[in-house]
Every structure is written in structure tokens, then in C-alpha cells.
Design an enzyme around this catalytic site. Structure first.
Site, PDB file in Angstrom:
ATOM      1  N   GLY A  23       0.826  -1.192   0.000  1.00 50.61           N
ATOM      2  CA  GLY A  23       0.000   0.000   0.000  1.00 50.61           C
ATOM      3  C   GLY A  23       0.860   1.241   0.000  1.00 50.61           C
ATOM      4  N   SER A  24       0.235   2.376   0.305  1.00 50.32           N
ATOM      5  CA  SER A  24       0.948   3.654   0.230  1.00 50.32           C
ATOM      6  C   SER A  24       2.015   3.803   1.302  1.00 50.32           C
ATOM      7  CB  SER A  24      -0.060   4.799   0.341  1.00 50.32           C
ATOM      8  OG  SER A  24      -0.786   4.697   1.560  1.00 50.32           O
ATOM      9  N   PHE A  25       1.898   3.011   2.391  1.00 47.63           N
ATOM     10  CA  PHE A  25       2.845   3.172   3.487  1.00 47.63           C
ATOM     11  C   PHE A  25       3.853   2.022   3.590  1.00 47.63           C
ATOM     12  CE2 PHE A  25      -0.825   5.679   4.939  1.00 47.63           C
ATOM     13  CZ  PHE A  25      -0.190   6.910   5.045  1.00 47.63           C
ATOM     14  N   GLY A  26       3.688   0.979   2.812  1.00 55.63           N
ATOM     15  CA  GLY A  26       4.643  -0.115   2.908  1.00 55.63           C
ATOM     16  C   GLY A  26       4.096  -1.412   2.358  1.00 55.63           C
ATOM     17  N   LYS A  43       5.538  -6.585   8.433  1.00 53.45           N
ATOM     18  CA  LYS A  43       5.190  -5.291   7.850  1.00 53.45           C
ATOM     19  C   LYS A  43       6.434  -4.423   7.727  1.00 53.45           C
ATOM     20  CE  LYS A  43       0.538  -5.419   9.805  1.00 53.45           C
ATOM     21  NZ  LYS A  43      -0.491  -4.703  10.606  1.00 53.45           N
ATOM     22  N   ASP A 134      -9.973   4.132  12.238  1.00 51.72           N
ATOM     23  CA  ASP A 134      -9.951   3.641  10.853  1.00 51.72           C
ATOM     24  C   ASP A 134     -10.677   2.305  10.745  1.00 51.72           C
ATOM     25  OD1 ASP A 134      -9.420   3.757   8.153  1.00 51.72           O
ATOM     26  OD2 ASP A 134      -7.396   2.921   8.316  1.00 51.72           O
TER      27      ASP A 134
END
Length: 440
Positions: A23-26, A43, A134
Site C-alpha cells: 500500500g501507500s505506506f509499505g 510489515k 480507521d
């Protein structure tokens, strides 16, 4: 770069097996503990994004604080590996979107159970002064053969400050637009009420697989404002349309909470217990092996019913013979020694070959009451056989009813029925032609 190489060994224990998602963060990798064999989630955060580093540290901090809550990921290892920020947790299964695609839809009982467990998870993390912020189906995991779900991804979770008033200072939007609370769209600080409101939108989505603002999610301009406006303007009754009454009742109670009010979690859970309180233990659709076996059994039965049950003379005879021991009449009559003169040796041989023996014959066709008496008279006059066994029914009653039911369900059965009549006619016709020949 934030890639791990397959086969990398992290912390001398956890081996990288394959990439699961990014994803956008990893990225997230599947790993395995080489000592115990336990599967883990590895992760890796992007190092070039400062926000990603903050998420990593924030999530580690939150998970340490939530340690001991059974339905929150257990942090196994964290630190740097080849300059990457890495965090390792237990592998907890698949998210709800995966199961929803697999099962097409969830049963009401399954969603009610999701609601109860999620309310309990939120209660436990709120007691630790943690807001998730979230809530979405992708962050709720389940496993086959398990009666628990798990809430993951605490990258934007935070400690909430207990204060008497809600700060009116505007902050950037935090969350996922589809499920975020109205407060999040307004740019205000969130509270426990907002996690519960987001959960309500998640449950509505699981029931309907859409939300009233779904069409605006891909809009390039004013997406957040439009969705926030719709959430504020559309009545809850309309948002919950098509869902069980319990969900509307839940959303009403959540909407009545104020910013700092501590929710009555037990009361909220009881809303979803009304439909399943007669069961001591309710499991999820993906872990309900009894339901899965029932569906498989129904599918097999449906397929078996569609098969051509009477596709040969032999099958017809077998079906008749099942009833013959219960519904048979024996008719005995005298032998006319002169009758055989009407048949040449070839015809007689043919008959013996067809019927096996001329001592007795089973006739596989059904006579009406009116024609049976006439046939008896004709048989007494012309037959060279000692007995006939005449069945009451050509097929068992159960099979006849089954054919009638299937005929209404599938056109294929009608074709089968026509085939059956054809086979039946050809089977009985040789004998009738002999009778007709003798009469002539």
C-alpha cells in the site's frame, strides 16, 4: 526501496516467505517462525516517507499499550532490518472483504456476531484510552475454524485526551472516507462515539454491500466534503434501509451520544443479541462447517435430481421390480396346446430369447381397470404361457411424484420423461404385437 528478499531471516527467527500486499505506506509479507513453524505477518514501512515512519512508531507504541487484549494483534518483534523499519505480528487470517467475496453475502446472524465482537473490542481498547479511527472491513480479520475476529492496523490510532469540551481547532481528515464518522469529515477531534459510528457504517455495508455515498468515492473534486454532507443530510432511516431493525436502533443510540460520553457498550451489544439469544454459541459463516456441509449436501442433491434417472430399459425394470413384491396379481389360466401352431419355430425361438422362459412372464406395463378384464379373457383363449405377473404401477409412487416435481423445475426432466415413454413403449410393444398377430 522497502523490499525484503524472499528467504531473508529477521531477528534470527522469522523467515520471509512471500509478498502478501502493498500500500501507500509499505508492504506486508508472509513469514514463518523457523523454530515453531508459526505463520507471521511482516510489515515493512517506507523509509522515504516521514509519515510512514511516524505510523510505524505510533503503531508499535499502541500495540504495546494494548498488549493482553486477545482480539488485538500480538506484537512479536519490531526494529530495523537492513535499514528497514519492520514490525512482526501473528498471522490472524483474512479480512472481511475476502470472506464477503467468497460467500457473496453474510447471514444476519454472522453480521450480528461481528457487531457484538467489534463492540467488545472497541470497549476494551477504549478502556486503554485508545481510539482506532480507521474502522473498515479490510481491518477486521477472521480465520476458518475460529469463532473470533481481530481488529488490526493501529497506524492512525491515538491516545485520546479526556477533556470536558471538544476542541474546535480544525485538523486534517483522518480515516477512510466510506466509513469515517461525520466528526472526521468536519475536521474535529474524534471520540469513542466516532469509532462506534464508523462500525455502524461497516455493518450497513456488510448487509447491503454499498452505502448511499458510494458513487462519490471516486470523485476527484470535493470527495470528502460531498460524502460528509451526505452523511449529515441523509436520515438514518434511509441510510439503514434494507437492513434489520437492530442496525437502525444501534445507529440511533450512537447518534445520541455526546463527544465525551462513555457509551453503554453492554446495551449496544444487547441490540444484536435479540435475534441469536436462543443460541449459546454463534459462529461466522466462514467458520460454520455445518452450514458449509449443508450447502454442499444441497448442491449434491440438486445435481443428482437433474440426472436422467430413467435412461435405459434396465433402470425401468429395476424400478418396477422394487414394487413388484408388494403390488402383484397372479393370473393363472389353461394352456391351449394348439395355440403354438400359430407360431413358426423362428418366432417361438425369438420369444424364448426375449422372455427367457415360457413358463412365466413379467409384463412391464400397466392396464386400466376396464381393459384388464378384456385382456384376461383374450389371454385365456390364446396364451401358450402358464401365468402372467401384472404390476399395479409401472413406477413407484415416490418416483412418480419426484418426476412431477422435477418436471416443473427443469426442462431437462421433460425431455427425460419423453425418453422414458419411448423406451417404455418399445419395451412393451413386442408382446402386444404377438397378441395382435394371434387375434388376426
Amino acid at each position: 526501496m522497502y523490499e525484503l528478499q524472499l528467504g531473508d531471516l529477521i531477528g534470527n527467527v522469522y523467515k520471509v516467505k512471500k509478498l502478501l500486499s502493498q500500500g501507500s505506506f509499505g508492504r506486508v509479507y508472509l513469514g514463518r517462525n523457523i523454530e515453531s513453524g508459526m505463520k507471521v505477518a511482516i510489515k515493512v514501512e517506507k523509509q522515504e516517507i516521514k509519515r510512514g515512519q511516524l505510523r510505524h512508531y505510533q503503531q508499535v507504541k499502541i500495540l504495546k499499550k494494548l498488549r493482553g487484549i486477545s482480539q488485538v494483534p500480538q506484537l512479536l518483534w519490531h526494529g530495523k532490518h537492513n535499514e528497514f523499519q519492520v514490525m512482526i505480528t501473528k498471522m490472524l487470517g483474512f479480512d472481511l472483504i475476502y470472506f464477503l467475496k467468497k460467500h457473496k453475502r453474510f447471514s444476519n446472524e454472522c453480521i450480528f456476531n461481528i457487531a457484538q465482537q467489534m463492540i467488545e473490542i472497541l470497549e476494551n481498547i477504549h478502556k486503554k484510552n485508545i481510539l482506532h479511527r480507521d474502522l473498515k472491513p479490510e481491518n477486521i480479520l477472521g480465520k476458518r475454524h475460529s469463532d473470533q475476529i481481530y481488529l488490526i492496523d493501529y497506524g492512525i490510532a491515538k491516545d485520546f485526551v479526556k477533556s470536558k469540551k471538544q476542541s474546535q481547532v480544525k485538523i486534517p481528515f483522518i480515516g477512510t472516507s466510506r466509513y469515517a464518522s461525520i466528526t472526521a469529515h468536519q475536521g474535529l477531534e474524534q471520540s469513542r462515539r466516532d469509532d462506534l459510528e464508523s462500525l455502524g457504517y461497516v455493518l450497513i455495508y456488510l448487509f447491503k454491500q454499498k452505502l448511499p455515498w458510494s458513487n462519490y468515492e471516486n470523485s476527484e473534486y470535493d470527495r470528502l466534503e460531498r460524502i460528509g454532507q451526505l452523511k449529515s443530510e441523509i436520515p438514518l432511516k434511509e441510510i439503514c434501509e434494507g437492513c434489520p431493525q437492530q442496525l437502525y436502533n444501534y445507529m440511533i443510540q450512537v447518534a445520541e451520544l455526546n463527544h465525551q460520553q462513555v457509551p453503554n457498550y453492554q446495551k449496544l451489544k444487547s441490540i444484536f443479541q435479540s435475534k441469536i439469544n436462543h443460541k449459546q454459541h454463534v459462529i461466522f459463516d466462514w467458520s460454520n462447517t455445518q452450514l458449509a456441509n449443508s450447502k454442499s449436501s444441497q448442491d449434491r442433491t440438486k445435481n443428482n435430481l437433474k440426472q436422467n434417472k430413467y435412461d435405459s430399459v434396465q433402470q425401468i425394470k429395476l424400478s418396477i421390480e422394487k414394487m413388484s413384491s408388494r403390488h402383484l396379481h397372479t393370473i393363472t389360466f389353461h394352456v391351449d396346446s394348439n395355440a403354438s401352431s400359430c407360431f413358426n419355430s423362428q418366432q417361438s425361438s425369438s420369444m424364448q430369447h426375449s422372455f427367457g422362459s415360457h413358463q412365466s412372464v413379467q409384463v412391464d406395463f400397466m392396464n386400466s381397470d376396464s381393459s384388464e378384464h378384456t385382456q384376461k379373457q383374450e389371454i385365456n383363449k390364446i396364451s401358450t404361457f402358464e401365468a402372467f405377473l401384472i404390476t399395479d404401477d409401472i413406477m413407484p409412487i415416490k418416483d412418480q411424484l419426484q418426476l412431477m416435481e422435477l418436471e416443473n423445475q427443469d426442462l431437462e426432466i421433460k425431455h427425460t420423461l419423453l425418453h422414458y415413454h419411448s423406451v417404455y413403449y418399445n419395451f412393451k410393444n413386442p408382446f402386444q404385437s404377438l397378441l395382435q398377430l394371434r387375434m388376426n
